[in-house]
Scaffold this active site. Structure first.
Site, mmCIF file in Angstrom:
data_model
loop_
_atom_site.group_PDB
_atom_site.id
_atom_site.type_symbol
_atom_site.label_atom_id
_atom_site.label_comp_id
_atom_site.label_asym_id
_atom_site.label_seq_id
_atom_site.Cartn_x
_atom_site.Cartn_y
_atom_site.Cartn_z
ATOM 1 N N SER A 166 56.049 -37.995 -10.409
ATOM 2 C CA SER A 166 54.987 -37.210 -9.777
ATOM 3 C C SER A 166 53.959 -38.081 -9.087
ATOM 4 C CB SER A 166 54.277 -36.352 -10.830
ATOM 5 O OG SER A 166 53.722 -37.170 -11.844
ATOM 6 N N HIS A 187 60.732 -33.752 -6.951
ATOM 7 C CA HIS A 187 59.634 -33.513 -7.889
ATOM 8 C C HIS A 187 59.522 -32.035 -8.219
ATOM 9 C CE1 HIS A 187 55.065 -33.346 -8.743
ATOM 10 N NE2 HIS A 187 55.741 -33.527 -9.869
ATOM 11 N N GLU A 226 58.944 -30.768 -4.430
ATOM 12 C CA GLU A 226 58.609 -31.748 -3.397
ATOM 13 C C GLU A 226 59.796 -32.696 -3.238
ATOM 14 O OE1 GLU A 226 53.777 -32.237 -3.546
ATOM 15 O OE2 GLU A 226 54.926 -33.218 -5.128
ATOM 16 N N ASN A 286 49.828 -33.340 -6.281
ATOM 17 C CA ASN A 286 49.046 -34.178 -7.182
ATOM 18 C C ASN A 286 47.934 -34.914 -6.461
ATOM 19 O OD1 ASN A 286 50.455 -33.354 -9.380
ATOM 20 N ND2 ASN A 286 51.623 -35.234 -9.662
#
Length: 596
Positions: free
Chosen positions: A121, A142, A154, A192
């Protein structure tokens, strides 16, 4: 044609790894699930069966489907079991050296054409890929937690990832029923990078004792419609995981101070306070792994006990202003049983406000949320006026005029002369310093901020803003009033942005910077935050609704007060405002609304 994946491998069967196994097996893929030991393998098996059993109990999975799903999973110890998979995804802890060792071994074990993927991540997919002799076949996939539920994936390509590999993985995501956004290898990727700056800021706010953990979390849930408050979310993610992600983003992402983990976060991790999984983090839980919060030494007193501390009796309320916010506040107080005096700058404006309040109350009747009797009673409690002198005997005045400090100061100076002693004087400002308004009076102890959110009759949150001169009695009165209105009052200090705007707008500004850097599109960034984080709106949708000019003004205030370089308004935001692209209200902002 995209390649056909028949067997995939998953390395690491913690919460995320077991969830990824479930996603693949649910969609007809055979899965080799690998762990380092028999004990770890058994924990992964228990996690998977527990998740599928819960799905059966909730009616989301038939028993036969569950049994077929579990039959597709081959639990094995050791990476050698992955010799025949078409794709393997690694989901081990976020340590670069560990991932590099695993990928070097996967490179040796897996067949030459196999795709090697990491679920990292925050770490560099490129740095992971160079541990292999096939970096062109390494990619980031991800997933978000919980993987069986969250729709977003992702897809992270490096500068050498083959276009065929990217296309194959995108097709696989579609087969899995996921929405993929394909991006390049940058610290934090989309979700993130935007989420953890906000979370870290919230930790810093709590660490500075600006507001309680409960009030910070309630403010963001009720003020922004987020599924969880930031501190509760940190506990769910795990404070150790959050620390590692922030530290990686800080080191890889240009050493932005806002990504430097808050000192409190490091202290809590060192002390073993890791969140839900350890039973204690920002909150205390019934037991390790439990989602149930239990009272601890930081839990606030019950509302009744808190409100008993010297709150003044409020029967009659004055509301000054004629805009949308003033209109909504008049309605809120009248419906709650208060006598209300509405003061505007003339009979024409009073008539307009009166008509707006009647229209809103009538809508409540039509929708079945208000009886005709209650509507008539609420209207009967309102007196319409065009002079401040009629506020001489009210118990509380709520100011909701234009956001210009000079105007508010002049108004409060007048109220100081007109109102009787002991009246609470409140401003609804969303960005100006309350202390500046308070010092325009001879009674700063009686002045407080009551920041309602728009539309006031619907939004359940009020930020109660105390200055360094606000008395405890005034604050207690404000809390009692909010409770009677049926609102959740959150108490904070007199600082730019208060809680909600101080946490929300830097996140929105970060999204604009991401778009400005051509890292991703507005659509994909919005998808990432809605599908990956459960936000009700993406940042660009929200900016267009709020108004780019309003957003820029708030961001400038935050930057001027906090002097944090990362808070400087994104140039793209300034350029759009200069060009007159203000969002929905002008027909164009980050998107063209004239064609919709």
């Amino acid at each position: 044609m995209a390649r056909e994946f028949t067997r995939v491998g998953v390395v690491g069967l913690g919460t995320m790894g077991a969830g990824i196994v479930e996603v693949f097996a649910r969609n007809g893929l055979d899965v080799t699930a690998v762990e380092i030991s028999e004990a770890a393998l058994e924990r992964g098996r228990v996690t998977l069966t527990g998740s599928t059993d819960r799905a059966v109990a909730k009616g989301k999975l038939a028993e036969a489907e569950r049994d077929a799903l579990l039959a597709r999973v081959d639990f094995r110890v050791g990476l050698d079991a992955l010799h025949d998979v078409d794709l393997v995804i690694e989901a081990v802890p976020e340590h670069l050296d560990l991932k590099q060792r695993i990928f070097a071994e996967l490179d040796r074990v897996c067949k030459p054409e196999a795709i090697l993927a990491t679920n990292t991540s925050s770490l560099s997919v490129t740095e992971i890929s160079v541990a292999t002799s096939r970096p062109n076949q390494v990619i980031g996939i991800h997933f978000f937690n919980p993987a069986p539920v969250m729709k977003l994936v992702e897809v992270v390509r490096t500068v050498v990832t083959s276009a065929d590999v990217v296309a194959d993985v995108e097709a696989l995501c579609e087969r899995l029923g996921k929405v993929d956004v394909t991006i390049s290898d940058r610290a934090g990727f989309i979700a993130n990078a935007l989420l953890f700056g906000y979370l870290n800021h919230a930790v810093g706010m709590f660490e500075a004792r600006y507001a309680t953990r409960e009030d910070i979390d309630a403010a963001m849930k009720l003020g922004c419609g987020l599924p969880m408050g930031p501190l509760a979310l940190m506990d769910l993610i795990g404070l150790d995981t959050a620390y590692e992600i922030l530290d990686t983003m800080y080191r890889r992402g240009g050493r932005d101070r806002r990504h430097a983990p808050a000192p409190l976060l490091k202290q809590m991790v060192t002390a073993g306070l890791l969140g839900r999984k350890s039973g204690r983090g920002f909150y205390t839980y019934e037991r390790p792994g439990s989602p149930k919060v239990v009272p601890d030494e930081y839990t606030p007193l019950a509302a009744d006990a808190a409100l008993a501390d010297g709150a003044r009796a409020i029967a009659k309320v004055g509301v000054v202003g004629s805009g949308t916010m003033a209109t909504g506040i008049i309605e809120v107080f009248a419906k709650a049983g208060y006598e209300v005096i509405s003061v505007t700058r003339g009979a024409e404006k009073s008539a307009k406000v009166c008509e707006s309040v009647k229209t809103s109350l009538n809508k409540g009747v039509v929708r079945g949320k208000l009886s005709e009797t209650d509507r008539d009673a609420a209207l009967g409690r309102i007196t319409w006026s065009a002079t401040l002198d009629h506020l001489a005997d009210v118990d509380l005045v709520v100011e909701a005029v234009i956001e210009e400090l000079s105007v508010k100061k002049a108004l409060f100076a007048s109220l100081d002369e007109i109102c009787k002693p002991g009246v609470v004087l409140a401003t609804t400002t969303s960005s100006l310093p309350v202390i500046d308004v308070a010092m325009a009076t001879q009674r700063p102890a009686d002045v407080i901020g009551l920041h309602f959110f728009n539309p006031a009759p619907i939004m359940p949150l009020v930020e109660i803003v105390q200055t360094i001169r606000t008395s405890a009695e005034t604050s207690a009165t404000a809390r009692a009033v909010c409770a009677k209105l049926g609102k959740t009052g959150v108490v904070c200090g007199d600082r730019s942005g208060f809680i909600v705007n101080a946490l929300l707008f830097p996140y929105l500004n970060d999204a604009v910077r991401m778009l400005e850097a051509s890292y991703s599109t507005a659509d994909d960034i919005d998808y990432a935050m809605k599908l990956g984080c459960g936000y009700p709106m993406g940042p660009f949708e929200l900016l267009d609704v709020v108004g780019l000019d309003v957003s820029l003004a708030i961001q400038r205030e935050l930057y001027l007060e906090l002097r944090e370089p990362g808070f400087a308004p994104a140039p793209l935001l300034e350029h759009l405002v200069t060009a007159g692209y203000l969002g929905r209200k002008s027909g164009r902002g980050f998107r063209d609304h004239t064609r919709r």
